[in-house]
Design an enzyme around this catalytic site. Structure first.
Site, PDB file in Angstrom:
ATOM      1  N   TYR A 115     -12.150 -14.726   3.024  1.00 13.87           N
ATOM      2  CA  TYR A 115     -11.167 -13.676   3.279  1.00 13.87           C
ATOM      3  C   TYR A 115     -10.715 -13.708   4.749  1.00 13.87           C
ATOM      4  O   TYR A 115     -11.541 -13.678   5.655  1.00 13.87           O
ATOM      5  CB  TYR A 115     -11.777 -12.302   2.964  1.00 13.87           C
ATOM      6  CG  TYR A 115     -10.851 -11.162   3.310  1.00 13.87           C
ATOM      7  CD1 TYR A 115      -9.847 -10.772   2.437  1.00 13.87           C
ATOM      8  CD2 TYR A 115     -10.960 -10.493   4.528  1.00 13.87           C
ATOM      9  CE1 TYR A 115      -8.981  -9.745   2.768  1.00 13.87           C
ATOM     10  CE2 TYR A 115     -10.099  -9.465   4.868  1.00 13.87           C
ATOM     11  CZ  TYR A 115      -9.103  -9.095   3.976  1.00 13.87           C
ATOM     12  OH  TYR A 115      -8.247  -8.083   4.310  1.00 13.87           O
ATOM     13  N   LYS A 141       0.824  -1.216   0.000  1.00 15.63           N
ATOM     14  CA  LYS A 141       0.000   0.000   0.000  1.00 15.63           C
ATOM     15  C   LYS A 141       0.856   1.262   0.000  1.00 15.63           C
ATOM     16  O   LYS A 141       0.407   2.312  -0.440  1.00 15.63           O
ATOM     17  CB  LYS A 141      -0.971  -0.009   1.181  1.00 15.63           C
ATOM     18  CG  LYS A 141      -1.895  -1.232   1.236  1.00 15.63           C
ATOM     19  CD  LYS A 141      -2.549  -1.549  -0.074  1.00 15.63           C
ATOM     20  CE  LYS A 141      -3.438  -2.774  -0.147  1.00 15.63           C
ATOM     21  NZ  LYS A 141      -2.900  -4.039   0.356  1.00 15.63           N
ATOM     22  N   TYR A 163      -2.966 -12.501   2.895  1.00 19.39           N
ATOM     23  CA  TYR A 163      -2.656 -12.232   1.492  1.00 19.39           C
ATOM     24  C   TYR A 163      -1.427 -13.009   1.006  1.00 19.39           C
ATOM     25  O   TYR A 163      -1.544 -13.964   0.252  1.00 19.39           O
ATOM     26  CB  TYR A 163      -2.398 -10.732   1.273  1.00 19.39           C
ATOM     27  CG  TYR A 163      -3.572  -9.841   1.508  1.00 19.39           C
ATOM     28  CD1 TYR A 163      -4.486  -9.594   0.478  1.00 19.39           C
ATOM     29  CD2 TYR A 163      -3.782  -9.206   2.730  1.00 19.39           C
ATOM     30  CE1 TYR A 163      -5.573  -8.749   0.672  1.00 19.39           C
ATOM     31  CE2 TYR A 163      -4.860  -8.370   2.931  1.00 19.39           C
ATOM     32  CZ  TYR A 163      -5.746  -8.139   1.901  1.00 19.39           C
ATOM     33  OH  TYR A 163      -6.809  -7.313   2.099  1.00 19.39           O
TER      34      TYR A 163
END
Ligand SMILES: *Cc1c(COP(=O)(O)O)cnc(C)c1O
Length: 311
Positions: A243, A29, A269
């Site tokens: 998730y 990010k 992830y």
């Protein structure tokens, strides 16, 4: 990663260390925020508004970037996990968000966050502030520029080191990473295939989401049409129960990388991304050549899974 490559007995595997981007324990990010935050400053914003899951790496990096730039940070945290442990609810990224002084607001899973963020923006404006909304994962055409840039950097490093890379593999979620990378690769006329390992939604939906953002990003940089639908490939067979829900293969991958290479990955992830790459190597799909695994960071979330990871 010579010891991992030897352990798996297949291709040579290299790692691109985007877990080392330098902000608050790093991650992908930060590259996106380089552009999103610049846009916020250009618009004279004094308050950043963003959204993520309770253990969002994006929120942690946004909160840190806001501190570095002297901006306030309003965070909408989505409760996506049923019955979170005390570790999930209070440790890892969310602890770091609090250390960075972000104002955290909690919402149930499935909230309409476009609407909720607009409401927070109205509130900031009503109090005399100047809000700037960064979408989840900073995955819009502005944030994706960070990964257009990463693709160019990576191609330069591949050339510099004289490598013949047959695949680039990375985890894919809100799409900005894979979308930006594919635009960068195609804009540079690279033919190296990019594989995203999904962590959330089914393959068709993930690929459509990445393709849509790739098209917008390509147009934004004046390269409209450089990405074809078939350039966007995701494998979503390693999500497991959903998730942020741990899988055995993620657990194995996290321990394998720690114990062969001394590297930390994350449960949500990059660990699932690795699990996919490892399985595709073992089943012969990715069985030769040279692979680059793009490490998107996230190890702060390991602490949130202290009670769920088997060591
Ligand atoms: C957000 C994130 C991803 C996924 O990147 P997207 O751009 O959202 O697809 C992968 N790994 C980590 C550690 C992340 O925080």
């Amino acid at each position: 990663m010579p010891r991992l490559s030897k352990h798996l007995g297949g291709p040579n595997i290299y790692v691109k260390r985007d877990d080392c981007t330098g902000l608050a324990s790093g991650g992908n990010k930060t590259r996106k925020l380089e552009y999103s935050m610049a846009a916020a400053l250009e618009e004279g914003a004094d308050t950043i508004i963003t959204v993520g899951a309770v253990q969002s790496n994006h929120v942690r990096q946004t909160a840190a970037a806001a501190c570095k730039l002297g901006l306030k940070c309003e965070v909408l945290l989505e409760h996506r996990i049923a019955d979170p442990s005390e570790y999930y609810a209070g440790s890892g990224n969310v602890l770091l968000d609090k250390i960075f002084g972000a104002n955290l607001r909690e919402y149930p899973g499935g909230t309409d966050f476009d609407k909720a963020m607009t409401e927070v923006a109205d509130e900031v404006s009503a109090n005399g502030g100047n809000p700037y909304i960064i979408p989840g994962g900073a995955s819009n055409k502005i944030g994706a520029l960070g990964y257009v840039n990463c693709a160019i950097e990576l191609l330069g490093q591949i050339e510099e080191q004289g490598l013949d890379i047959s695949h680039i593999v990375t985890a894919t979620g809100s799409a900005g990473t894979q979308g930006g990378l594919i635009v960068g690769l195609k804009a540079m006329e690279s033919t190296i295939p990019l594989l995203g390992i999904g962590v959330n939604i089914p393959q068709q939906d993930q690929e459509e989401k990445v393709f849509k953002l790739a098209c917008e990003t390509a147009e934004y940089i004046g390269k409209a049409g450089c990405v074809a639908r078939e350039d966007v490939v995701a494998n979503c067979n390693y999500v497991g129960d959903g998730y942020g829900v741990p899988t055995e293969s993620m657990n194995e991958a996290v321990l394998m990388l720690a114990r062969t290479e001394g590297l930390l990955f994350d449960p949500v992830y990059s660990g699932k991304g690795l699990a996919g790459m490892i399985d595709l190597i073992r089943n012969g799909t990715l069985n030769d050549g040279n692979i680059v695994f793009l490490h998107t960071g996230g190890s702060a979330a390991l602490f949130a899974y202290a009670d769920q990871l088997h060591t």
